[in-house]
Motif scaffolding. Structure first.
Motif, short mmCIF file in Angstrom:
data_model
loop_
_atom_site.label_atom_id
_atom_site.label_comp_id
_atom_site.label_asym_id
_atom_site.label_seq_id
_atom_site.Cartn_x
_atom_site.Cartn_y
_atom_site.Cartn_z
N PHE A 105 0.84 -1.20 0.00
CA PHE A 105 0.00 0.00 0.00
C PHE A 105 0.87 1.25 0.00
CE2 PHE A 105 -2.48 3.36 1.99
CZ PHE A 105 -3.76 3.18 1.49
N SER A 106 0.65 2.14 -0.99
CA SER A 106 1.42 3.39 -1.05
C SER A 106 0.51 4.56 -1.38
CB SER A 106 2.52 3.30 -2.13
OG SER A 106 3.53 2.38 -1.77
N VAL A 107 0.72 5.66 -0.66
CA VAL A 107 0.04 6.91 -0.94
C VAL A 107 0.98 7.78 -1.75
CG1 VAL A 107 -1.03 8.96 0.07
CG2 VAL A 107 -1.29 6.74 1.19
N PHE A 108 0.48 8.36 -2.86
CA PHE A 108 1.37 9.16 -3.69
C PHE A 108 0.79 10.55 -3.95
CE2 PHE A 108 -1.51 7.33 -6.83
CZ PHE A 108 -1.64 8.31 -7.80
N ASN A 109 1.71 11.49 -4.15
CA ASN A 109 1.35 12.86 -4.54
C ASN A 109 1.78 13.15 -5.96
OD1 ASN A 109 2.31 13.14 -1.33
ND2 ASN A 109 0.38 14.15 -1.83
N LEU A 110 2.88 12.52 -6.39
CA LEU A 110 3.41 12.73 -7.73
C LEU A 110 3.30 11.46 -8.54
CD1 LEU A 110 6.67 14.69 -6.80
CD2 LEU A 110 4.47 15.65 -7.52
N ALA A 111 2.93 11.59 -9.80
CA ALA A 111 2.78 10.43 -10.67
C ALA A 111 4.08 9.66 -10.82
CB ALA A 111 2.26 10.87 -12.04
N SER A 112 5.20 10.36 -10.78
CA SER A 112 6.50 9.71 -10.94
C SER A 112 6.75 8.65 -9.88
CB SER A 112 7.62 10.75 -10.90
OG SER A 112 7.60 11.48 -9.68
N GLN A 113 6.10 8.77 -8.73
CA GLN A 113 6.29 7.80 -7.67
C GLN A 113 5.83 6.40 -8.11
OE1 GLN A 113 4.57 11.02 -4.70
NE2 GLN A 113 5.15 9.21 -3.54
N LEU A 114 4.85 6.34 -9.01
CA LEU A 114 4.36 5.05 -9.48
C LEU A 114 5.39 4.36 -10.35
CD1 LEU A 114 1.77 6.67 -8.63
CD2 LEU A 114 0.53 5.30 -10.31
N LEU A 115 6.07 5.13 -11.20
CA LEU A 115 7.07 4.55 -12.09
C LEU A 115 8.33 4.14 -11.33
CD1 LEU A 115 6.80 6.92 -15.19
CD2 LEU A 115 5.89 4.61 -14.94
N LEU A 116 8.60 4.80 -10.22
CA LEU A 116 9.81 4.52 -9.45
C LEU A 116 9.60 3.47 -8.37
CD1 LEU A 116 11.09 8.19 -8.99
CD2 LEU A 116 11.91 6.49 -10.64
N ASP A 117 8.38 2.99 -8.23
CA ASP A 117 8.09 2.04 -7.15
C ASP A 117 8.86 0.73 -7.36
OD1 ASP A 117 6.09 1.40 -4.81
OD2 ASP A 117 6.11 -0.36 -6.12
N PRO A 118 9.63 0.28 -6.37
CA PRO A 118 10.46 -0.92 -6.53
C PRO A 118 9.65 -2.21 -6.65
CG PRO A 118 10.54 -0.12 -4.26
CD PRO A 118 9.85 0.94 -5.06
N VAL A 119 8.48 -2.27 -6.00
CA VAL A 119 7.66 -3.48 -6.09
C VAL A 119 7.17 -3.69 -7.52
CG1 VAL A 119 5.51 -4.57 -5.34
CG2 VAL A 119 6.93 -3.36 -3.68
N VAL A 120 6.68 -2.62 -8.14
CA VAL A 120 6.20 -2.71 -9.51
C VAL A 120 7.35 -3.03 -10.45
CG1 VAL A 120 5.12 -1.45 -11.41
CG2 VAL A 120 4.28 -1.15 -9.08
N ALA A 121 8.48 -2.34 -10.27
CA ALA A 121 9.64 -2.59 -11.14
C ALA A 121 10.10 -4.04 -11.06
CB ALA A 121 10.78 -1.65 -10.74
N GLU A 122 10.09 -4.59 -9.87
CA GLU A 122 10.50 -5.99 -9.69
C GLU A 122 9.55 -6.94 -10.38
OE1 GLU A 122 11.24 -9.19 -6.04
OE2 GLU A 122 10.88 -7.07 -5.61
N GLN A 123 8.25 -6.67 -10.27
CA GLN A 123 7.26 -7.53 -10.91
C GLN A 123 7.36 -7.46 -12.43
OE1 GLN A 123 4.94 -9.70 -9.78
NE2 GLN A 123 5.71 -9.48 -7.69
N VAL A 124 7.56 -6.27 -12.97
CA VAL A 124 7.70 -6.11 -14.41
C VAL A 124 8.92 -6.88 -14.91
CG1 VAL A 124 8.21 -4.47 -16.27
CG2 VAL A 124 6.51 -3.89 -14.53
N ALA A 125 10.03 -6.76 -14.20
CA ALA A 125 11.26 -7.46 -14.59
C ALA A 125 11.06 -8.97 -14.55
CB ALA A 125 12.40 -7.05 -13.66
N ALA A 126 10.33 -9.45 -13.52
CA ALA A 126 10.10 -10.89 -13.38
C ALA A 126 9.23 -11.41 -14.52
CB ALA A 126 9.44 -11.18 -12.03
N TYR A 127 8.22 -10.65 -14.89
CA TYR A 127 7.34 -11.08 -15.97
C TYR A 127 8.07 -11.08 -17.31
CZ TYR A 127 2.88 -11.57 -13.58
OH TYR A 127 1.86 -12.04 -12.78
N LYS A 128 8.93 -10.10 -17.51
CA LYS A 128 9.71 -10.07 -18.74
C LYS A 128 10.63 -11.28 -18.83
CE LYS A 128 10.03 -5.13 -19.80
NZ LYS A 128 10.95 -3.97 -19.91
N GLU A 129 11.29 -11.58 -17.73
CA GLU A 129 12.24 -12.67 -17.70
C GLU A 129 11.57 -14.01 -17.95
OE1 GLU A 129 15.47 -14.69 -14.61
OE2 GLU A 129 14.50 -12.79 -14.13
N ASN A 130 10.35 -14.15 -17.41
CA ASN A 130 9.63 -15.42 -17.57
C ASN A 130 8.80 -15.49 -18.82
OD1 ASN A 130 10.66 -16.36 -15.11
ND2 ASN A 130 9.00 -15.34 -13.96
N GLY A 131 8.81 -14.38 -19.59
CA GLY A 131 8.05 -14.38 -20.83
C GLY A 131 6.55 -14.40 -20.62
#
Length: 271
Positions: free
Chosen positions: A242-268
């Motif tokens: 759970f994260s509260v954000f004020n700036l949209a950039s916080q969504l792109l920099l979120d480590p949980v999302v980045a990790e999930q995207v990387a995992a999905y790419k790696e696993n195809g």
């Protein structure tokens, strides 16, 4: 990965400025009479997610009658295309149900329809998105990887406090009454347009947020109540979900999302 965008907002106050906390007249003004404005940076976030082949679902409490305006907004600011889930209301206004119920039903149905996909829920603090997402997570914990809540409460409380200190109490009391007055006496019933307008202002604003327009409540109290509400919602959720954000950039920099995207790419699994 499936990206779930839940406007109220979602759309209202999550990707489009609607100002739910401003009251009925402000909602109608921003919906029907003003040029729609993007919550800064959100279109870029959604395009970045769409570029990663993440399907997007737009879920809103707005009635289907305002779909043309929402569609124009999505196109104007170049948000990626996605499925649209607006609220169905009866022209008699007898079967509308609570706005929160609509979001709960629609999102859980999407989760049921795609049981193998992971979701990110994006909403705002103006209504009960945090509480709805909290409940959805506990129903589908293995499908929800992240909850983002746009803080539309703190800034509005600060802005209102500044205006109160610059104006007389009597002036602000009259404005508050104007914004929050009951419009039932002047409504025309039985028309699709009026029903759509009624649905637009049929909101579920938590008690903590209702006090934002109360000049008698100190700013510090408003901010503390908002923080307490967010802590109450997140306390039973795993860390970093759970994260509260004020700036949209916080969504792109979120480590949980980045990790999930990387995992999905790696696993195809993004294809």
């Amino acid at each position: 990965m499936l990206m779930l965008k839940n406007e109220k907002q979602d759309i209202d106050d999550t990707i489009k400025v609607t100002d739910i906390l401003g009251g009925k007249d402000v909602i109608l003004q921003n919906t029907f009479f003003s040029k729609a404005k993007e919550v800064p940076g959100m279109a870029e976030v959604y395009r970045a997610w769409a570029a990663e082949k993440m399907p997007i679902h737009y879920v809103s409490n707005s009635p289907w009658q305002v779909y043309p305006a929402i569609s124009d907004f999505i196109e104007q600011y170049q948000f990626p295309k996605g499925s649209m889930h607006l609220r169905v209301i009866s022209t008699t206004g007898l079967i509308r149900g609570k706005p929160g119920r609509h979001k709960m039903d629609v999102i859980t149905q999407i989760l049921e329809d795609f049981p193998m996909r992971k979701f990110i829920l994006v909403g705002d603090s103006g209504e009960i998105d945090p509480e709805i997402y909290h409940d959805i997570y506990h129903l589908y914990p293995h499908q929800i990887i992240k909850i983002f809540i746009h803080d539309v409460s703190s800034e509005r409380a600060v802005q209102f406090d500044r205006r109160v200190r610059k104006r007389s109490d009597s002036y602000y009391e009259s404005i508050r009454k104007f914004i929050t007055r009951d419009n039932n006496a002047r409504r025309r019933t039985g028309t699709s347009t009026q029903t759509a307008m009624d649905a637009m202002v049929d909101t579920e604003v938590p008690q903590e947020q209702q006090m934002i327009m109360d000049a008698n409540v100190p700013l510090q109290t408003k901010l503390e109540e908002f923080e307490a509400r967010m802590k109450r919602v997140s306390s039973s959720l795993p860390d970093n979900v759970f994260s509260v954000f004020n700036l949209a950039s916080q969504l792109l920099l979120d480590p949980v999302v980045a990790e999930q995207v990387a995992a999905y790419k790696e696993n195809g699994m993004m294809d």
